[in-house]
Design an enzyme around this catalytic site. Sequence first.
Site, PDB file in Angstrom:
ATOM      1  N   ASN A   8       0.858  -1.183   0.000  1.00  0.00           N
ATOM      2  CA  ASN A   8       0.000   0.000   0.000  1.00  0.00           C
ATOM      3  C   ASN A   8       0.902   1.245   0.000  1.00  0.00           C
ATOM      4  OD1 ASN A   8      -1.442   2.242   1.038  1.00  0.00           O
ATOM      5  ND2 ASN A   8      -3.054   0.868   1.730  1.00  0.00           N
ATOM      6  N   ASP A  10      -0.046   4.432  -0.042  1.00  0.00           N
ATOM      7  CA  ASP A  10      -0.708   5.664   0.427  1.00  0.00           C
ATOM      8  C   ASP A  10       0.264   6.591   1.165  1.00  0.00           C
ATOM      9  OD1 ASP A  10      -3.024   4.488  -0.469  1.00  0.00           O
ATOM     10  OD2 ASP A  10      -3.901   4.175   1.507  1.00  0.00           O
ATOM     11  N   HIS A  11       1.162   5.972   1.967  1.00  0.00           N
ATOM     12  CA  HIS A  11       1.999   6.815   2.832  1.00  0.00           C
ATOM     13  C   HIS A  11       3.126   7.504   2.070  1.00  0.00           C
ATOM     14  CE1 HIS A  11      -0.396   5.720   6.167  1.00  0.00           C
ATOM     15  NE2 HIS A  11      -0.311   4.466   5.773  1.00  0.00           N
ATOM     16  N   ARG A  19       4.121  18.618   1.141  1.00  0.00           N
ATOM     17  CA  ARG A  19       4.648  19.799   0.443  1.00  0.00           C
ATOM     18  C   ARG A  19       3.867  20.101  -0.837  1.00  0.00           C
ATOM     19  NH1 ARG A  19      10.196  21.173   1.987  1.00  0.00           N
ATOM     20  NH2 ARG A  19      10.030  21.097   4.227  1.00  0.00           N
ATOM     21  N   HIS A  44      -5.638   3.628  -1.462  1.00  0.00           N
ATOM     22  CA  HIS A  44      -6.956   3.992  -0.940  1.00  0.00           C
ATOM     23  C   HIS A  44      -7.254   5.415  -1.388  1.00  0.00           C
ATOM     24  CE1 HIS A  44      -9.745   4.171   2.873  1.00  0.00           C
ATOM     25  NE2 HIS A  44     -10.347   4.592   1.780  1.00  0.00           N
ATOM     26  N   ARG A  46      -9.355   8.202  -0.815  1.00  0.00           N
ATOM     27  CA  ARG A  46     -10.307   8.623   0.217  1.00  0.00           C
ATOM     28  C   ARG A  46     -11.137   9.797  -0.274  1.00  0.00           C
ATOM     29  NH1 ARG A  46      -8.807   6.478   5.564  1.00  0.00           N
ATOM     30  NH2 ARG A  46     -10.573   7.685   6.289  1.00  0.00           N
ATOM     31  N   ARG A  50      -6.763  12.842   1.092  1.00  0.00           N
ATOM     32  CA  ARG A  50      -5.668  13.293   1.967  1.00  0.00           C
ATOM     33  C   ARG A  50      -4.309  12.781   1.517  1.00  0.00           C
ATOM     34  NH1 ARG A  50      -6.960   9.874   7.440  1.00  0.00           N
ATOM     35  NH2 ARG A  50      -8.978  10.843   7.171  1.00  0.00           N
ATOM     36  N   GLU A  71      -8.687   0.573  -2.940  1.00  0.00           N
ATOM     37  CA  GLU A  71      -9.554   0.568  -1.762  1.00  0.00           C
ATOM     38  C   GLU A  71     -10.433   1.800  -1.838  1.00  0.00           C
ATOM     39  OE1 GLU A  71      -7.154   0.759   1.734  1.00  0.00           O
ATOM     40  OE2 GLU A  71      -6.263  -1.188   1.399  1.00  0.00           O
ATOM     41  N   THR A 101      -6.884   5.967  10.130  1.00  0.00           N
ATOM     42  CA  THR A 101      -6.800   4.876   9.164  1.00  0.00           C
ATOM     43  C   THR A 101      -8.097   4.083   9.295  1.00  0.00           C
ATOM     44  OG1 THR A 101      -5.542   2.933   8.458  1.00  0.00           O
ATOM     45  CG2 THR A 101      -5.535   3.380  10.808  1.00  0.00           C
ATOM     46  N   THR A 102      -8.328   3.123   8.390  1.00  0.00           N
ATOM     47  CA  THR A 102      -9.573   2.370   8.426  1.00  0.00           C
ATOM     48  C   THR A 102      -9.689   1.629   9.756  1.00  0.00           C
ATOM     49  OG1 THR A 102      -9.102   2.009   6.099  1.00  0.00           O
ATOM     50  CG2 THR A 102     -11.017   0.881   6.994  1.00  0.00           C
ATOM     51  N   GLU A 152     -11.124  -9.475   2.468  1.00  0.00           N
ATOM     52  CA  GLU A 152      -9.880  -9.129   3.150  1.00  0.00           C
ATOM     53  C   GLU A 152     -10.172  -9.078   4.638  1.00  0.00           C
ATOM     54  OE1 GLU A 152      -7.589  -5.769   1.744  1.00  0.00           O
ATOM     55  OE2 GLU A 152      -6.643  -5.536   3.715  1.00  0.00           O
ATOM     56  N   HIS A 193      -3.802  -4.988   7.511  1.00  0.00           N
ATOM     57  CA  HIS A 193      -3.885  -3.935   8.532  1.00  0.00           C
ATOM     58  C   HIS A 193      -2.969  -4.242   9.703  1.00  0.00           C
ATOM     59  CE1 HIS A 193      -5.372  -0.384  10.473  1.00  0.00           C
ATOM     60  NE2 HIS A 193      -6.020  -0.115   9.350  1.00  0.00           N
ATOM     61  N   GLY A 194      -2.011  -3.354   9.905  1.00  0.00           N
ATOM     62  CA  GLY A 194      -1.106  -3.461  11.049  1.00  0.00           C
ATOM     63  C   GLY A 194      -0.055  -4.557  10.918  1.00  0.00           C
ATOM     64  N   GLY A 216       1.020  -1.648   4.337  1.00  0.00           N
ATOM     65  CA  GLY A 216       1.444  -0.293   3.998  1.00  0.00           C
ATOM     66  C   GLY A 216       2.332   0.355   5.027  1.00  0.00           C
TER      67      GLY A 216
HETATM   68  N1  PXP Z   1      -6.029  -3.138   4.010  1.00  0.00           N
HETATM   69  C1  PXP Z   1      -6.961  -2.169   4.169  1.00  0.00           C
HETATM   70  C2  PXP Z   1      -8.352  -2.463   3.711  1.00  0.00           C
HETATM   71  C3  PXP Z   1      -6.643  -0.911   4.701  1.00  0.00           C
HETATM   72  O1  PXP Z   1      -7.566   0.035   4.827  1.00  0.00           O
HETATM   73  C4  PXP Z   1      -5.292  -0.672   5.055  1.00  0.00           C
HETATM   74  C5  PXP Z   1      -4.898   0.684   5.578  1.00  0.00           C
HETATM   75  O2  PXP Z   1      -4.927   1.607   4.549  1.00  0.00           O
HETATM   76  C6  PXP Z   1      -4.354  -1.699   4.866  1.00  0.00           C
HETATM   77  C7  PXP Z   1      -4.754  -2.931   4.361  1.00  0.00           C
HETATM   78  C8  PXP Z   1      -2.901  -1.516   5.197  1.00  0.00           C
HETATM   79  O3  PXP Z   1      -2.766  -1.362   6.577  1.00  0.00           O
HETATM   80  P1  PXP Z   1      -1.352  -0.896   7.166  1.00  0.00           P
HETATM   81  O4  PXP Z   1      -1.064   0.444   6.561  1.00  0.00           O
HETATM   82  O5  PXP Z   1      -1.597  -0.842   8.636  1.00  0.00           O
HETATM   83  O6  PXP Z   1      -0.363  -1.925   6.754  1.00  0.00           O
END
Ligand code: PXP
Length: 246
Positions: A8, A10-11, A19, A44, A46, A50, A71, A101-102, A152, A193-194, A216
């Site tokens: 992922n 996103d970060h 910036r 994702h 959103r 963001r 996502e 986060t979700t 998932e 997630h996590g 992510g």
């Molecule tokens: N899966 C889903 C559906 C999520 O919403 C997220 C967070 O964006 C992730 C996976 C990845 O989670 P993490 O960033 O904690 O690894």
Amino acid sequence: MTPDLFVNVDHIATLRQARRGLSPCPLQAAKIVLEAGAKGITVHLREDRRHIQDRDVLALIQAHPQQITLEMAPTAEMLGIALKLKPKQVTLVPELRRELTTESGLNLLAQTEELKAHTARLREAGIGVSLFLDPDPRQLELLSVIEPTAVELHTGKFASDFEKPEAREKALLELSVAGKLIQDHKLKLNAGHGLDALNLPALLGSVEGIAELHIGFALVARAVFVGLREATQETLRSMTAVEVTL
Ligand code: PXP
């Protein structure tokens, strides 16, 4: 079988948006992680944009048409975007504007008809549909009504309880029971997630049959420290290569 890693990014976009410039670029990050062995990219989009922007999703799908998971919340706006851009897979997630986060999985009981309709529209367009769910048997009962292609499982509780042996074992048992049920429905089993390099062995030792892991934050956070030495040395080298142009 080892699951496919979906990174992922996103970060990476979160850092760029700090910036509002062009760098660091999620498309470039995607190229690096795919070359390093990841099988796919997750983003994702959103409602508040963001981090990931619409143009990022378009560029990623153009560059890697078979490898992008989008996502998104099950809204009319996002459905329109997905039907236009046609990612390989959409993961439907709940979205709260103020969350960091979700926070939880979808509530299929509260949104059955809406999610069934969204899923049908996406599948008709040839897009795989994954539902982000807590390992809750009451939610899983509705899979045969909504008919996604994948689920998932939300691993956040397992990850946050990782240091507490009793709670961790309970979370792992819930995930493994839910994982079996999902596969009994002949659905693809994904998880995310996590997750990080420390907790993955325990997850994969207890939950069989995971096809995709979506990871992510921990991976990007780790990349900062793995790369900081090289970035510092590169900057120092540039300071000794002074060019006199005047
Ligand atoms: N899966 C889903 C559906 C999520 O919403 C997220 C967070 O964006 C992730 C996976 C990845 O989670 P993490 O960033 O904690 O690894």
